[in-house]
Design a protein around this motif. Sequence first.
Motif, mmCIF file in Angstrom:
data_model
loop_
_atom_site.group_PDB
_atom_site.id
_atom_site.type_symbol
_atom_site.label_atom_id
_atom_site.label_comp_id
_atom_site.label_asym_id
_atom_site.label_seq_id
_atom_site.Cartn_x
_atom_site.Cartn_y
_atom_site.Cartn_z
ATOM 1 N N LYS A 73 0.698 -1.015 0.091
ATOM 2 C CA LYS A 73 0.024 -0.335 0.054
ATOM 3 C C LYS A 73 1.206 1.373 -0.089
ATOM 4 O O LYS A 73 1.279 1.203 1.261
ATOM 5 N N ILE A 74 0.359 1.996 -1.082
ATOM 6 C CA ILE A 74 1.074 3.882 -1.101
ATOM 7 C C ILE A 74 0.197 4.668 -0.805
ATOM 8 O O ILE A 74 -0.972 4.903 -1.775
ATOM 9 N N LEU A 75 0.505 5.865 0.107
ATOM 10 C CA LEU A 75 0.097 7.393 0.612
ATOM 11 C C LEU A 75 0.306 7.509 -1.143
ATOM 12 O O LEU A 75 1.195 7.826 -1.133
ATOM 13 N N ALA A 76 -1.272 8.058 -0.837
ATOM 14 C CA ALA A 76 -0.672 8.987 -2.484
ATOM 15 C C ALA A 76 -2.419 10.128 -2.065
ATOM 16 O O ALA A 76 -3.368 10.000 -1.410
ATOM 17 N N TYR A 77 -2.118 10.512 -2.850
ATOM 18 C CA TYR A 77 -2.867 11.656 -3.879
ATOM 19 C C TYR A 77 -4.162 11.460 -4.689
ATOM 20 O O TYR A 77 -3.359 11.607 -5.516
ATOM 21 N N ASN A 78 -5.291 11.546 -4.875
ATOM 22 C CA ASN A 78 -5.990 11.008 -5.159
ATOM 23 C C ASN A 78 -6.868 12.013 -5.787
ATOM 24 O O ASN A 78 -7.176 13.422 -5.331
ATOM 25 N N SER A 79 -6.626 13.081 -7.525
ATOM 26 C CA SER A 79 -7.089 13.856 -7.340
ATOM 27 C C SER A 79 -8.229 13.530 -8.423
ATOM 28 O O SER A 79 -8.663 12.827 -9.112
ATOM 29 N N ARG A 80 -8.724 14.743 -9.700
ATOM 30 C CA ARG A 80 -9.776 14.112 -10.220
ATOM 31 C C ARG A 80 -8.875 13.007 -11.266
ATOM 32 O O ARG A 80 -9.723 11.817 -11.343
ATOM 33 N N ASN A 81 -8.275 12.951 -12.408
ATOM 34 C CA ASN A 81 -7.491 12.163 -12.713
ATOM 35 C C ASN A 81 -5.861 11.504 -13.076
ATOM 36 O O ASN A 81 -5.850 11.226 -13.244
ATOM 37 N N LEU A 82 -5.981 11.826 -12.095
ATOM 38 C CA LEU A 82 -4.765 11.093 -11.850
ATOM 39 C C LEU A 82 -4.240 10.363 -9.871
ATOM 40 O O LEU A 82 -4.684 11.190 -8.815
ATOM 41 N N LEU A 91 0.665 7.164 -10.277
ATOM 42 C CA LEU A 91 0.939 6.231 -9.932
ATOM 43 C C LEU A 91 -0.494 5.463 -10.946
ATOM 44 O O LEU A 91 -0.082 4.683 -11.148
ATOM 45 N N LYS A 92 -1.738 7.014 -11.152
ATOM 46 C CA LYS A 92 -2.501 6.212 -12.144
ATOM 47 C C LYS A 92 -2.966 7.689 -12.627
ATOM 48 O O LYS A 92 -3.100 8.103 -12.580
ATOM 49 N N GLU A 93 -2.897 7.536 -14.012
ATOM 50 C CA GLU A 93 -3.287 9.028 -15.132
ATOM 51 C C GLU A 93 -4.490 8.277 -16.501
ATOM 52 O O GLU A 93 -4.224 7.618 -16.626
ATOM 53 N N LYS A 94 -5.523 8.767 -15.289
ATOM 54 C CA LYS A 94 -6.997 8.809 -16.716
ATOM 55 C C LYS A 94 -6.677 9.984 -17.569
ATOM 56 O O LYS A 94 -7.100 10.847 -17.355
ATOM 57 N N ILE A 95 -6.323 9.411 -18.891
ATOM 58 C CA ILE A 95 -6.088 10.387 -19.894
ATOM 59 C C ILE A 95 -7.053 10.650 -20.864
ATOM 60 O O ILE A 95 -7.491 11.912 -20.989
ATOM 61 N N ASN A 96 -8.316 9.713 -21.273
ATOM 62 C CA ASN A 96 -9.927 10.023 -21.338
ATOM 63 C C ASN A 96 -10.742 8.766 -21.318
ATOM 64 O O ASN A 96 -10.220 8.196 -20.153
ATOM 65 N N ASN A 97 -11.799 8.588 -21.920
ATOM 66 C CA ASN A 97 -12.932 7.577 -21.038
ATOM 67 C C ASN A 97 -12.299 6.057 -21.519
ATOM 68 O O ASN A 97 -12.027 5.619 -21.135
ATOM 69 N N ASP A 98 -11.566 5.903 -22.667
ATOM 70 C CA ASP A 98 -10.932 5.183 -23.411
ATOM 71 C C ASP A 98 -9.821 4.668 -22.648
ATOM 72 O O ASP A 98 -9.579 4.388 -23.912
ATOM 73 N N SER A 99 -8.602 5.534 -22.067
ATOM 74 C CA SER A 99 -7.721 5.407 -21.868
ATOM 75 C C SER A 99 -6.927 5.495 -20.400
ATOM 76 O O SER A 99 -7.097 6.816 -20.520
ATOM 77 N N PHE A 100 -6.050 4.973 -20.426
ATOM 78 C CA PHE A 100 -5.512 5.549 -18.902
ATOM 79 C C PHE A 100 -3.675 4.627 -18.668
ATOM 80 O O PHE A 100 -3.607 3.337 -19.359
ATOM 81 N N SER A 101 -3.357 4.538 -18.000
ATOM 82 C CA SER A 101 -2.279 4.670 -17.546
ATOM 83 C C SER A 101 -2.126 3.789 -15.782
ATOM 84 O O SER A 101 -2.725 4.831 -15.472
ATOM 85 N N CYS A 102 -1.374 2.935 -15.869
ATOM 86 C CA CYS A 102 -1.302 2.946 -14.462
ATOM 87 C C CYS A 102 -0.119 2.291 -13.785
ATOM 88 O O CYS A 102 0.604 1.467 -15.115
ATOM 89 N N LEU A 103 0.664 2.490 -13.150
ATOM 90 C CA LEU A 103 2.415 1.625 -12.158
ATOM 91 C C LEU A 103 1.780 0.047 -11.944
ATOM 92 O O LEU A 103 0.833 0.108 -10.989
#
Length: 160
Positions: A73-82, A91-103
């Motif tokens: 478990k990694i302590l993180a901040y959650n924003s709208r798309n990050l 750690l995780k990024e939502k690029i658009n509705n059909d695309s995202f990347s995650c560690l």
Amino acid sequence: MTPIFLEYKVIDHNITYYIIYVFIYNLSLKLVTMYTINPSSHTILNYNVSLEPEQIFSNISGNITYYTLNRHKILAYNSRNLIVAKNGLILKEKINNDSFSCLVNANFPGIANDSFPNLYKLADIHIFNKKLKFIITGVIFTFVTSILLGKMVRKYDKIN
């Protein structure tokens, strides 16, 4: 010795691929080896690149959350798309509705100490897959059968 690396899984319009950043000189962004792995086309591409800090780091604040990476478990901040680790790593990024990347895997200070992934497994490259096993078995069976039939025909010709 396991290199310092970050492995991201990227899903872009139902196409999955992996991007691995390997830091050659500790955590310097000046020279990084980047592997792009596509399991659909069974390809592994590598480049030596220079990264901009914005590509893997972000300075945001938001709701505090935990990001799970290989049972850590990694302590993180959650924003709208990050979702960003406390040290600024994306750690995780939502690029658009059909695309995202995650560690998905990392050997990075303050994140995780995972071992380097097997690139051939990620690219779904198999030396002997099921089809190839059947083809090799068929070729060997055909070769052995032709040798046996040749010996039988020569033996029959000698008798007559």
